[in-house]
Design a protein around this motif. Structure first.
Motif, short mmCIF file in Angstrom:
data_model
loop_
_atom_site.label_atom_id
_atom_site.label_comp_id
_atom_site.label_asym_id
_atom_site.label_seq_id
_atom_site.Cartn_x
_atom_site.Cartn_y
_atom_site.Cartn_z
N SER A 132 77.07 5.88 -57.94
CA SER A 132 78.26 6.68 -58.38
C SER A 132 79.14 6.45 -57.00
O SER A 132 78.98 6.36 -55.99
CB SER A 132 78.17 7.98 -58.45
OG SER A 132 77.47 8.23 -59.78
N LEU A 133 80.70 6.01 -57.26
CA LEU A 133 81.55 5.90 -56.20
C LEU A 133 82.39 7.02 -56.45
O LEU A 133 83.14 7.55 -57.59
CB LEU A 133 82.40 4.51 -56.41
CG LEU A 133 81.44 3.29 -56.23
CD1 LEU A 133 82.31 2.08 -56.34
CD2 LEU A 133 80.89 3.43 -54.87
N THR A 134 83.23 7.54 -55.19
CA THR A 134 84.11 8.48 -55.51
C THR A 134 85.35 7.84 -56.14
O THR A 134 85.53 6.52 -55.77
CB THR A 134 84.34 9.19 -54.29
OG1 THR A 134 84.75 8.11 -53.19
CG2 THR A 134 83.17 9.72 -53.37
N PRO A 135 86.47 8.38 -56.43
CA PRO A 135 87.58 7.92 -56.88
C PRO A 135 88.42 7.06 -55.58
O PRO A 135 88.89 5.95 -55.95
CB PRO A 135 88.30 9.11 -57.39
CG PRO A 135 87.57 10.01 -57.86
CD PRO A 135 86.42 9.91 -56.87
N GLU A 136 88.25 7.36 -54.34
CA GLU A 136 88.78 6.76 -53.54
C GLU A 136 88.15 5.39 -53.11
O GLU A 136 88.59 4.30 -52.81
CB GLU A 136 88.62 7.67 -52.10
CG GLU A 136 89.42 7.02 -50.92
CD GLU A 136 89.62 7.93 -49.64
OE1 GLU A 136 88.72 7.59 -48.85
OE2 GLU A 136 90.25 8.76 -49.74
N ARG A 142 88.60 -1.89 -55.93
CA ARG A 142 89.49 -2.32 -56.86
C ARG A 142 90.64 -3.33 -56.11
O ARG A 142 91.06 -4.43 -56.33
CB ARG A 142 90.05 -1.57 -57.82
CG ARG A 142 89.59 -1.13 -59.04
CD ARG A 142 90.33 -0.31 -59.93
NE ARG A 142 89.59 0.35 -60.69
CZ ARG A 142 89.23 1.74 -60.78
NH1 ARG A 142 90.04 2.31 -60.20
NH2 ARG A 142 88.68 2.13 -61.72
N ARG A 143 91.10 -2.68 -54.98
CA ARG A 143 92.08 -3.29 -54.06
C ARG A 143 91.81 -4.56 -53.27
O ARG A 143 92.24 -5.60 -53.35
CB ARG A 143 92.60 -2.26 -52.97
CG ARG A 143 93.70 -1.10 -53.61
CD ARG A 143 94.53 -0.57 -52.31
NE ARG A 143 93.68 0.07 -51.52
CZ ARG A 143 93.15 1.31 -51.35
NH1 ARG A 143 93.32 2.05 -52.56
NH2 ARG A 143 92.27 1.84 -50.41
N ALA A 144 90.36 -4.32 -52.89
CA ALA A 144 89.79 -5.62 -52.31
C ALA A 144 89.38 -6.42 -53.16
O ALA A 144 89.90 -7.71 -52.97
CB ALA A 144 88.32 -5.19 -51.72
N VAL A 145 89.17 -6.47 -54.44
CA VAL A 145 89.00 -7.48 -55.37
C VAL A 145 90.17 -7.96 -55.98
O VAL A 145 90.37 -9.30 -56.01
CB VAL A 145 88.13 -6.84 -56.82
CG1 VAL A 145 88.29 -7.85 -57.81
CG2 VAL A 145 86.71 -6.22 -56.41
#
Length: 92
Positions: A5-9, A15-18
């Motif tokens: 599980s990932l935190t929203p941050e 997503r920004r990196a992708v």
């Protein structure tokens, strides 16, 4: 929470990196795999397949470097440095 599980941050950072890698990939491919061969063709030079393969590899390297720089710039210490000394690069 599950192990993956990932935190929203963190999810947003991923997503920004992708997105950055995808944008860099498109830019690198458009220059190295489209513009260079077209320019060479316009002057009468043929691009050998091996050179085309090298250009494709270079596009992947550029993509990875852009992604790595993005990840480094997202580190809290780097963001703090940018906020303090390079505010024109600041995210906010």
């Amino acid at each position: 929470m599950g192990r993956h599980s990932l935190t929203p941050e963190k999810r947003d950072a991923r997503r920004r990196a992708v997105r950055t890698r995808f944008q860099a990939f498109l830019a690198a491919c458009s220059v190295l795999l489209v513009a260079v061969p077209v320019a060479l063709d316009a002057v009468g030079e043929a691009l050998p397949p091996k050179v085309y393969a090298v250009l494709a590899g270079a596009a992947l390297v550029i993509t990875q470097v852009a992604g790595t720089i993005t990840r480094i710039m997202a580190l809290p210490a780097v963001r703090s440095f940018i906020d303090q000394y390079l505010p024109w690069l600041s995210a906010e």
